[in-house]
Design an enzyme around this catalytic site. Sequence first.
Site, PDB file in Angstrom:
ATOM      1  N   LYS A  33       3.008  -8.496  -9.072  1.00  0.00           N
ATOM      2  CA  LYS A  33       4.106  -7.774  -8.424  1.00  0.00           C
ATOM      3  C   LYS A  33       3.574  -7.038  -7.184  1.00  0.00           C
ATOM      4  CE  LYS A  33       3.321  -3.894 -11.577  1.00  0.00           C
ATOM      5  NZ  LYS A  33       3.746  -3.264 -12.839  1.00  0.00           N
ATOM      6  N   ARG A 128      11.481   3.808 -19.862  1.00  0.00           N
ATOM      7  CA  ARG A 128      11.577   3.305 -18.489  1.00  0.00           C
ATOM      8  C   ARG A 128      12.397   2.020 -18.479  1.00  0.00           C
ATOM      9  NH1 ARG A 128       6.367   1.418 -14.915  1.00  0.00           N
ATOM     10  NH2 ARG A 128       6.421  -0.228 -16.484  1.00  0.00           N
ATOM     11  N   TYR A 242      -5.688  16.686  15.475  1.00  0.00           N
ATOM     12  CA  TYR A 242      -4.441  17.462  15.490  1.00  0.00           C
ATOM     13  C   TYR A 242      -4.644  18.802  14.788  1.00  0.00           C
ATOM     14  CZ  TYR A 242      -1.462  13.555  16.970  1.00  0.00           C
ATOM     15  OH  TYR A 242      -0.854  12.545  17.671  1.00  0.00           O
ATOM     16  N   MET A 290      -2.006   8.783  12.668  1.00  0.00           N
ATOM     17  CA  MET A 290      -1.275   7.579  12.280  1.00  0.00           C
ATOM     18  C   MET A 290      -2.141   6.314  12.383  1.00  0.00           C
ATOM     19  SD  MET A 290       2.266   6.022  13.818  1.00  0.00           S
ATOM     20  CE  MET A 290       3.199   7.520  13.537  1.00  0.00           C
TER      21      MET A 290
HETATM   22  C1  LIG Z   1       2.633  -3.217 -13.688  1.00  0.00           C
HETATM   23  C2  LIG Z   1       2.776  -3.677 -15.087  1.00  0.00           C
HETATM   24  C3  LIG Z   1       1.720  -4.341 -15.732  1.00  0.00           C
HETATM   25  C4  LIG Z   1       0.328  -4.391 -15.160  1.00  0.00           C
HETATM   26  O1  LIG Z   1      -0.252  -3.114 -15.341  1.00  0.00           O
HETATM   27  P1  LIG Z   1      -1.752  -2.779 -14.936  1.00  0.00           P
HETATM   28  O2  LIG Z   1      -1.932  -1.376 -15.393  1.00  0.00           O
HETATM   29  O3  LIG Z   1      -1.814  -2.900 -13.456  1.00  0.00           O
HETATM   30  O4  LIG Z   1      -2.642  -3.749 -15.617  1.00  0.00           O
HETATM   31  C5  LIG Z   1       1.967  -4.907 -16.964  1.00  0.00           C
HETATM   32  N1  LIG Z   1       3.191  -4.803 -17.559  1.00  0.00           N
HETATM   33  C6  LIG Z   1       4.205  -4.142 -16.986  1.00  0.00           C
HETATM   34  C7  LIG Z   1       5.501  -4.042 -17.693  1.00  0.00           C
HETATM   35  C8  LIG Z   1       4.031  -3.544 -15.748  1.00  0.00           C
HETATM   36  O5  LIG Z   1       5.045  -2.865 -15.190  1.00  0.00           O
END
Ligand SMILES: *Cc1c(COP(=O)(O)O)cnc(C)c1O
Length: 344
Positions: A33, A128, A242, A290
């Site tokens: 993801k 969640r 800055y 930046m």
């Molecule tokens: C992001 C996620 C993972 C992977 O988690 P890591 O801690 O990066 O290994 C696995 N399962 C779900 C449901 C997630 O949201």
Amino acid sequence: MGTGRLSIDLSAIVSNWKALASLARVDAAPVVKADAYGLGIGPVGRALANAGARRFFVAYAEEGFTLRRAVGPGPEIMVLSGHMAGDARALAECGLTPMVNSVEQLTRHLESLPGHPFGIQLDTGMNRLGMEWAEWAAVAEIALSQNPVLLMSHLACADEPDHPMNPYQLDLFQQMTDGLNVPRSLSATGGILLGPDYHFDLVRPGIGLYGGLPFEHAQPVVTLDLPVIQVRDLQEGEVAGYGNTWQAQRPSRLATVSAGYADGLLRSLSHRVTLWHGDTPCPAVGRVSMDLIIVDVTDLPEDPEALTVIGPNQSIDQLAEAAGTIGYEVLTSLGSRYARSLRE
Ligand SMILES: *Cc1c(COP(=O)(O)O)cnc(C)c1O
């Protein structure tokens, strides 16, 4: 070339995947993801598929579309946000498997794509995503009659091995799924390290693939070098950056390097980050801008051409610590301006 150089070691990602899979001794489905945690879902997905990964997780159907184009028709792609309104066409055409997380999504899925594979997410306390106990109890019979490919849940505290939430969620997950004869998955990277009770039939490593904690034995994946644009001498008492927040306590030589908070080197790193010239630390001074960071190179024997911000002397987690965040956020914040190179 003015921009920073981000090098991504795909073979290290594959090694980390194999190491986590052999720790778990069950199938390990890479989580890619958020553009493979910022490292590029196309090349990362292809490297893992070529190495034998047969199942992947993405967050959204749109990511599944991109991954499908990269890996071709073979691997199973599972979508953690489930089946959202408007997803049916992408799910069908790209052959994506939604992990439905509510009765509403289950109904939508069974009505719009009857016979199309799906899995079910159960909430075991994180609150969640996923069906809670009562919801699951109400629809389990109907859902199971449609042959879900996976029952999964997610641990909230797996990076803290002694946290009582871990056995609590494990117990609840077992109570919700024991005896149902459907493949099960509970663990991401942290859960893999909690031991075999947590592995079930499939694990879902993300951060460990990309070289981050809590997988301490991960091979590092990313190096980031920033070219020096300009070097100058300051007298004692002169200021830099800055807000005049840094003042030279001695005659100093400062180098300005090309990356800043727009490239994911968070502004919270101001006054806290060190860059490296080989094994010599060079503290950044003043505020992160930046596009630029100013670095004290007074102690180097010669002017550097580039300085390293992620590399052998500074992991993504050490950089995260300096920024007050976690390795996940360092990776996913890496900007689009770097010149990226892939090591196969
Ligand atoms: C992001 C996620 C993972 C992977 O988690 P890591 O801690 O990066 O290994 C696995 N399962 C779900 C449901 C997630 O949201």
